[in-house]
Design an enzyme around this catalytic site. Structure first.
Site, PDB file in Angstrom:
ATOM      1  N   ASP A 110     -27.975  -9.688   5.359  1.00 35.37           N
ATOM      2  CA  ASP A 110     -27.823 -10.625   4.254  1.00 35.37           C
ATOM      3  C   ASP A 110     -26.405 -10.587   3.691  1.00 35.37           C
ATOM      4  O   ASP A 110     -25.750  -9.551   3.670  1.00 35.37           O
ATOM      5  CB  ASP A 110     -28.820 -10.255   3.150  1.00 35.37           C
ATOM      6  N   GLU A 137     -26.185 -13.696   8.040  1.00 36.79           N
ATOM      7  CA  GLU A 137     -26.216 -14.801   7.081  1.00 36.79           C
ATOM      8  C   GLU A 137     -24.814 -14.857   6.481  1.00 36.79           C
ATOM      9  O   GLU A 137     -24.460 -14.063   5.603  1.00 36.79           O
ATOM     10  CB  GLU A 137     -27.275 -14.558   6.005  1.00 36.79           C
TER      11      GLU A 137
END
Length: 633
Positions: free
Chosen positions: A308, A359
């Site tokens: 993330d 991401e």
């Protein structure tokens, strides 16, 4: 001293040395709580603490002094007054003399939130039965295989009648058959690691080695993963190595000094998310984080990790607060950059078939590909630009689409710069952004028509796929993290038809080699006409290895049916319609497909052959060669 004891002492010394140098990728075997003899040994790294005590319900939370190894900064105590299931913390007398109860950073189990004491927990040895799946994964090339991900928040997929969320035991029984029925290849979970606030969705962690007790037991998750593998479903998990929960009794300023975080307070504080940033250049932090990733891969047999917020780790100016340029005067966060390269190198060396996914929202840093070429070394990157452009396009009134056609064609210019996953993710269906269904223009019928059009474009465009739960049937309400999905929607015929559409589209994707066989090269696509802005129709081909293996994709972005529509084709012969978003079983009005198209020797752009067909209003069709002559274009 006996030889065995000498060997154990040497292993212990080696583990401490490699932890300090950032090369211990199994640091959970050194630190945390471990059964030994008739009791447990507890170890915690707190180099600048004045004193550390073990406290728990086994000693009425009174301090049991721990001894410090000055060379490593690791405190240790052995006790035989504890039992499995006991709760514990460490009382840390910090560098400034303040005393505070802190969690065990290496705990494998915590009590249910909002409480956060660690629980003494021993994993039973699991006899895995997924050898066939893991063997196939090692032999397959993920870049040349279908990859279609169902993204999930584990506790808000379904709730019981009393309002409690499904555990992984429940998900094993209901989710796994659903994934098979819906023809997904993989499932991805938002972070499952321990976190104290459900509203964070798991993106502000405290326990990097502990599955959240809110979701059930670690054994239940192991059994869930095994069931997925036995049904040919891969499992990914989200992981957050950039920042962590700011709660004072967890990791921040553990020994009273910058320990896990940067010494510079501007770099340590994450203003955007109200959390604390890891000092990714510190060797002990690297050992901690890489050990966490390896733990999840090996303990739970997961098939991939989605990292993330990569941008926040590689750019110093990503956050909203003040920032200081690096020694070269730029915004590169070299600590984060080199940590991610190291992470990917270590994981791929140990587990080459585990997929590493980023991401990442910028285009300034190569993310996928070989580390030697300057890349971060990930296997795949989320294509955030594609997602933002495409959703903007589908939200607008069709009358304006002809003037904004570049929103759905620009991605063809850069689609091979990285190995992309096309995400229609959780971030786009919360915080007032509306659900995917609600974003669509027009009345309810037109919204469903456009959602089918969008998903067809999504599936035909080069790149792997990810769709957030509930979107498969067009849930109208935004996602709520503390409630189950709106399953009662499926009593409505349009929602039910939409779910069937998604299932069949997923199956179509899996069975059409032209959609993934050459996906890592420009040979996978040929644009037929991206300039038909007046009619707002986009057409292109997807191609497989064999000359006859290709699909012709035609997308109509207006509410006007296009009869007698002309399009160029590469070979003379017959073309059959194999996909039509407006079929009645999908919620449309068509009861039968277009008739087969026979090509005519008429020039269309650079093509010498032409076919005519009908393209539904706000619809999409896909044609496949039925009988063609490939000897002459």
């Amino acid at each position: 001293m006996r030889k065995k004891e000498q060997e154990e002492m040497q292993q212990f010394d080696d583990a401490k040395r490699t932890f300090l140098s950032g090369e211990n990728f199994y640091a959970q075997h050194l630190l945390g709580a471990h059964r030994t003899g008739n009791g447990y040994v507890f170890r915690v790294w707190a180099p600048n603490a004045r004193a550390v005590f073990l406290v728990g319900d086994f000693n009425d939370w009174q301090g049991l002094p721990m001894e410090k190894d000055d060379a490593s900064g690791i405190w240790q105590v052995y006790t035989d007054i504890v039992n499995e299931g006991d709760l514990y913390k460490f009382k840390v007398r910090q560098a400034n003399g303040r005393e505070i109860l802190k969690i065990d950073p290496f705990a494998v189990r915590f009590e249910k939130r909002p409480d956060d004491a660690a629980e003494l927990y021993n994993f039973p040895e699991k006899k895995w039965r997924d050898g066939l799946w893991r063997g196939r994964s090692k032999r397959s090339n993920a870049f040349k295989r279908p990859l279609n991900i169902y993204e999930m928040h584990a506790s808000s997929w379904k709730h019981h009648e009393d309002g409690t969320p499904f555990s992984f035991a429940d998900l094993k029984n209901e989710l796994v058959p659903y994934l098979v029925e819906m023809n997904y290849t993989h499932v991805e979970f938002m972070p499952l690691m321990e976190h104290p606030l459900g509203r964070s969705w798991g993106y502000q962690l405290i326990g990097y080695f502990a599955m959240s007790s809110y979701y059930g037991t670690p054994e239940e998750f192991q059994d869930f993963v095994e069931a997925c593998h036995l049904n040919n479903i891969g499992v990914f998990v989200d992981w957050v190595p950039g920042h962590y929960c700011i709660n004072d009794d967890t990791l921040p300023y553990y020994d009273g000094t910058p320990q896990f975080e940067y010494a510079d307070p501007d770099r340590a504080k994450n203003n955007r998310w109200g959390s604390i940033n890891f000092d990714l250049g510190k060797p002990q932090v690297q050992s901690f984080l890489i050990s966490s990733a390896m733990f999840w891969i090996e303990m739970f047999h997961i098939d991939g990790i989605r990292v993330d917020a990569v941008s926040s780790m590689i750019y110093r100016d990503y956050d909203d607060g003040p920032w200081t340029p690096n020694h070269e005067g730029g915004n590169r966060n070299f600590e984060g950059y080199y940590f991610l390269q190291k992470l990917n190198a270590v994981i791929k060396l140990a587990h080459p078939n585990v997929l590493m996914i980023a991401e990442e929202s910028s285009s300034e840093t190569p993310v996928t590909g070989m580390i030697e070429s300057g890349s971060l070394g990930f296997d795949f990157k989320w294509n955030m630009g594609w997602m933002n452009d495409v959703l903007r396009f589908y939200e607008m009134d069709p009358v304006h689409r002809k003037d904004n056609f570049n929103l759905i064609t620009f991605s063809f210019m850069y689609m091979m710069q990285e190995n992309f996953i096309l995400p229609l993710s959780h971030d786009e269906v919360v915080h007032g952004k509306k659900s995917l269904m609600h974003k669509m223009w027009g009345d309810r019928y037109k919204q469903f028509a456009q959602l089918r059009n969008l998903y067809t474009y999504f599936m035909m465009h080069p790149g792997k796929k990810l769709l957030f739960m509930g979107s498969e049937w067009g849930q109208f309400l935004e996602w709520k993290f503390d409630e189950g999905l709106e399953w009662n929607d499926l009593n409505d015929p349009l929602n039910h038809s939409m779910q069937r559409f998604t299932s069949e589209l997923n199956d179509f994707y899996k069975n059409q080699t032209a959609l993934w066989e050459l996906e890592d090269s420009y040979d996978t696509i040929e644009i037929i006409d991206a300039d038909n802005t007046s009619e707002s129709i986009l057409s292109f081909m997807r191609k497989g290895k064999r000359k006859k293996d290709f699909l012709i994709v035609i997308l109509n972005m207006t509410p006007i049916e296009r009869n007698d529509f002309h399009i160029g084709v590469p070979y003379s012969g017959t073309y059959k319609e194999v996909w039509n978003t407006e079929m009645k079983e999908f919620g449309g009005t068509w009861t039968k497909h277009n008739v087969d198209c026979q090509s005519e020797p008429i020039k269309f752009k650079e093509y010498d052959q032409l076919i005519k067909t009908t393209v539904p209003a706000l619809g999409a069709i896909v044609l496949k060669p039925e009988s063609i002559n490939t000897r002459k274009k």
